[in-house]
Motif scaffolding. Structure first.
Motif, PDB file in Angstrom:
ATOM      1  N   GLN A  18      -2.290  13.469  -9.958  1.00 15.86           N
ATOM      2  CA  GLN A  18      -1.171  12.909 -10.707  1.00 15.86           C
ATOM      3  C   GLN A  18      -0.048  12.478  -9.760  1.00 15.86           C
ATOM      4  N   VAL A  19       0.234  13.306  -8.766  1.00 14.47           N
ATOM      5  CA  VAL A  19       1.285  12.973  -7.799  1.00 14.47           C
ATOM      6  C   VAL A  19       0.929  11.687  -7.057  1.00 14.47           C
ATOM      7  N   ILE A  20      -0.331  11.549  -6.655  1.00 17.36           N
ATOM      8  CA  ILE A  20      -0.751  10.363  -5.910  1.00 17.36           C
ATOM      9  C   ILE A  20      -0.641   9.120  -6.775  1.00 17.36           C
ATOM     10  N   ARG A  21      -1.088   9.207  -8.017  1.00 20.44           N
ATOM     11  CA  ARG A  21      -1.023   8.043  -8.909  1.00 20.44           C
ATOM     12  C   ARG A  21       0.425   7.641  -9.192  1.00 20.44           C
ATOM     13  N   GLU A  22       1.304   8.597  -9.330  1.00 23.59           N
ATOM     14  CA  GLU A  22       2.712   8.279  -9.537  1.00 23.59           C
ATOM     15  C   GLU A  22       3.314   7.626  -8.295  1.00 23.59           C
ATOM     16  N   ALA A  23       2.916   8.086  -7.120  1.00 29.34           N
ATOM     17  CA  ALA A  23       3.426   7.483  -5.885  1.00 29.34           C
ATOM     18  C   ALA A  23       2.970   6.040  -5.753  1.00 29.34           C
ATOM     19  N   VAL A  24       1.714   5.770  -6.120  1.00 33.92           N
ATOM     20  CA  VAL A  24       1.209   4.397  -6.068  1.00 33.92           C
ATOM     21  C   VAL A  24       1.915   3.528  -7.094  1.00 33.92           C
ATOM     22  N   ALA A  25       2.123   4.063  -8.292  1.00 32.32           N
ATOM     23  CA  ALA A  25       2.756   3.289  -9.369  1.00 32.32           C
ATOM     24  C   ALA A  25       4.194   2.921  -9.028  1.00 32.32           C
ATOM     25  N   THR A  26       4.893   3.814  -8.349  1.00 31.42           N
ATOM     26  CA  THR A  26       6.301   3.568  -8.005  1.00 31.42           C
ATOM     27  C   THR A  26       6.476   2.912  -6.642  1.00 31.42           C
ATOM     28  N   GLY A  27       5.371   2.702  -5.915  1.00 28.66           N
ATOM     29  CA  GLY A  27       5.475   2.092  -4.583  1.00 28.66           C
ATOM     30  C   GLY A  27       6.213   2.966  -3.606  1.00 28.66           C
ATOM     31  N   SER A  30       0.836  -1.197   0.000  1.00 28.88           N
ATOM     32  CA  SER A  30       0.000   0.000   0.000  1.00 28.88           C
ATOM     33  C   SER A  30       0.871   1.246   0.000  1.00 28.88           C
ATOM     34  N   THR A  31       0.284   2.321  -0.496  1.00 32.61           N
ATOM     35  CA  THR A  31       0.917   3.636  -0.482  1.00 32.61           C
ATOM     36  C   THR A  31       0.161   4.511   0.499  1.00 32.61           C
ATOM     37  N   GLU A  32       0.900   5.216   1.346  1.00 31.43           N
ATOM     38  CA  GLU A  32       0.277   6.009   2.404  1.00 31.43           C
ATOM     39  C   GLU A  32       0.277   7.490   2.067  1.00 31.43           C
ATOM     40  N   ILE A  33      -0.826   8.129   2.459  1.00 28.74           N
ATOM     41  CA  ILE A  33      -0.943   9.579   2.421  1.00 28.74           C
ATOM     42  C   ILE A  33      -1.164  10.049   3.855  1.00 28.74           C
ATOM     43  N   VAL A  34      -0.435  11.047   4.270  1.00 28.74           N
ATOM     44  CA  VAL A  34      -0.629  11.651   5.583  1.00 28.74           C
ATOM     45  C   VAL A  34      -1.354  12.985   5.362  1.00 28.74           C
ATOM     46  N   PHE A  35      -2.547  13.094   5.921  1.00 29.09           N
ATOM     47  CA  PHE A  35      -3.447  14.207   5.614  1.00 29.09           C
ATOM     48  C   PHE A  35      -3.816  14.928   6.914  1.00 29.09           C
ATOM     49  N   PHE A  36      -3.477  16.218   6.989  1.00 26.26           N
ATOM     50  CA  PHE A  36      -3.817  17.044   8.151  1.00 26.26           C
ATOM     51  C   PHE A  36      -4.975  17.965   7.769  1.00 26.26           C
ATOM     52  N   GLU A  70     -12.914  14.692  -0.540  1.00 23.94           N
ATOM     53  CA  GLU A  70     -13.723  14.156  -1.634  1.00 23.94           C
ATOM     54  C   GLU A  70     -12.837  13.650  -2.773  1.00 23.94           C
ATOM     55  N   LEU A  71     -11.788  14.418  -3.095  1.00 25.11           N
ATOM     56  CA  LEU A  71     -10.868  13.998  -4.153  1.00 25.11           C
ATOM     57  C   LEU A  71     -10.172  12.695  -3.788  1.00 25.11           C
ATOM     58  N   LEU A  72      -9.749  12.576  -2.535  1.00 21.79           N
ATOM     59  CA  LEU A  72      -9.078  11.349  -2.092  1.00 21.79           C
ATOM     60  C   LEU A  72     -10.032  10.158  -2.157  1.00 21.79           C
ATOM     61  N   ASP A  73     -11.297  10.380  -1.793  1.00 11.70           N
ATOM     62  CA  ASP A  73     -12.287   9.295  -1.869  1.00 11.70           C
ATOM     63  C   ASP A  73     -12.473   8.832  -3.307  1.00 11.70           C
ATOM     64  N   GLN A  74     -12.487   9.768  -4.247  1.00 10.52           N
ATOM     65  CA  GLN A  74     -12.642   9.412  -5.657  1.00 10.52           C
ATOM     66  C   GLN A  74     -11.433   8.622  -6.157  1.00 10.52           C
ATOM     67  N   ILE A  75     -10.243   9.037  -5.744  1.00  8.19           N
ATOM     68  CA  ILE A  75      -9.031   8.338  -6.187  1.00  8.19           C
ATOM     69  C   ILE A  75      -8.969   6.930  -5.597  1.00  8.19           C
ATOM     70  N   ARG A  76      -9.416   6.787  -4.376  1.00  8.30           N
ATOM     71  CA  ARG A  76      -9.355   5.477  -3.717  1.00  8.30           C
ATOM     72  C   ARG A  76     -10.300   4.473  -4.353  1.00  8.30           C
ATOM     73  N   GLN A  77     -11.313   4.939  -5.070  1.00 14.21           N
ATOM     74  CA  GLN A  77     -12.185   4.008  -5.786  1.00 14.21           C
ATOM     75  C   GLN A  77     -11.413   3.268  -6.881  1.00 14.21           C
ATOM     76  N   ASP A  78     -10.445   3.957  -7.497  1.00 15.98           N
ATOM     77  CA  ASP A  78      -9.606   3.322  -8.524  1.00 15.98           C
ATOM     78  C   ASP A  78      -8.357   2.685  -7.931  1.00 15.98           C
ATOM     79  N   LEU A  79      -7.935   3.180  -6.777  1.00 12.90           N
ATOM     80  CA  LEU A  79      -6.703   2.694  -6.155  1.00 12.90           C
ATOM     81  C   LEU A  79      -7.006   2.240  -4.723  1.00 12.90           C
ATOM     82  N   PRO A  80      -7.583   1.060  -4.554  1.00 13.77           N
ATOM     83  CA  PRO A  80      -7.943   0.596  -3.207  1.00 13.77           C
ATOM     84  C   PRO A  80      -6.736   0.380  -2.303  1.00 13.77           C
ATOM     85  N   GLU A  81      -5.529   0.243  -2.900  1.00 18.25           N
ATOM     86  CA  GLU A  81      -4.335   0.036  -2.080  1.00 18.25           C
ATOM     87  C   GLU A  81      -3.842   1.330  -1.438  1.00 18.25           C
TER      88      GLU A  81
END
Length: 329
Positions: free
Chosen positions: A119-128, A22-28, A41-52
């Protein structure tokens, strides 16, 4: 036959599903912040495609969260700004300002910023990408802070400590929360003190009201120079020795129940060496024709074992207390 077994083994590997990392996001965030809600809301939408994708949320108004935020900002070379604040991969987002996209911070408001963040989040997930929390120093020990309305003295003290000791963790308890209130009174019992919030617990020290209590020492008035020096010394010792968190000590004490002690004693009493010696002793008596003494000799042997173990435990306990070694209970 052996080749067929190897072939089946290799084919079975093709059907094994290995766990994905999994890839982690730290959100304050802050309660009532509309921009934070939009990012959520944006993070919820992204997590639908990236459950990890894993999102760790922290309320910036809590002292422990603010301490963690300062450490992450320092690790990413970012400056404190308005929420939302988010860390993922090599990028930090503070308000509308991105750190890590290039050599200089970039301000990208509105939809452009949202597209860049996705885009940053998807790249982070893709690169682990590793968790942002791995960038901060490992916590050596933890201080537990119990807040009281209107009190700022202990909070300012903790901010100085965390700035000086990056390896110091902070756990905040809120007396208006029933679970935290119960933990607070458990800590009072653990440290053998009485009082009301605010309070601070670290290592062997408990600062309650206007008194500093260190286990095995007389209370000191706070904030006298002697008490401040004693608390600083105890804090340094706890960090150096990586002392157990005060809340972890409470949890250990809760697990130390009578049934647990009885079961541990029963398991420890199954000693093959002792049984072998007892059987050898009783067998010798039987061969010697002294069956009448079996009961007395057996009882004497068991009593001697009990007294020996008891004295050994008492001696070890006394030695630990005399040496001043930290007591987890």
């Amino acid at each position: 036959m052996r080749r067929k077994s190897q072939l089946w083994f290799l084919l079975s590997l093709a059907f094994i599903t290995f766990p994905s990392f999994s890839t982690e996001i730290v959100f304050f965030h802050e309660v009532g912040c509309p921009h934070c809600a939009r990012v959520q809301e944006l993070l919820d939408q992204i997590r639908q495609d990236l459950p990890e994708l894993v999102v760790r949320k922290y309320e910036i108004g809590e002292l422990g969260s603010f301490v963690l935020l300062e450490r992450l900002l320092s690790a990413y070379g970012a400056e404190l700004g308005p929420v939302p604040i988010l860390f993922v991969g090599d990028v930090a987002l503070v308000g509308d300002t991105f750190y890590g996209l290039g050599p200089q911070p970039e301000v990208l408001p509105g939809r452009v910023g949202e597209m860049t963040l996705e885009q940053v989040i998807r790249e982070a997930v893709a690169t682990g990408a590793p968790s942002p929390l791995e960038r901060i120093p490992q916590i050596a020990t933890e201080v537990v802070f119990v807040r009281a309305p209107g009190d700022r003295e202990l909070e300012e003290l903790l901010l100085k400590w965390t700035a000086r000791y990056p390896e110091l963790g902070v756990r905040e308890l809120f007396p208006n929360d029933p679970a935290d209130e119960r933990r607070f009174y458990q800590l009072l019992k653990q440290y053998r003190v009485q009082g009301d919030p605010p309070g601070l617990f670290v290592g062997e020290a408990a600062l309650i009201g206007r008194e500093l209590h260190i286990l095995g020492q007389a209370p000191l008035p706070w904030p006298s120079p002697e008490a401040q020096a004693a608390l600083e010394a105890e804090l340094a010792r706890a960090i150096e020795e990586k002392a157990l968190s005060p809340l972890a000590r409470v949890e250990l004490l809760e697990q130390l129940t009578i049934p647990a002690v009885v079961l541990a004693a029963a398991a420890d009493s199954v000693n093959p060496c002792t049984f072998a010696v007892l059987v050898l002793l009783l067998g010798t008596l039987i061969v010697a024709g002294r069956r009448g003494k079996m009961l007395a000799v057996g009882a004497s042997f068991i009593s001697a074992i009990y007294i020996t173990y008891f004295l050994m435990g008492l001696g070890i306990f006394t030695a630990i207390q005399t040496a001043g070694v930290q007591r987890p209970f």
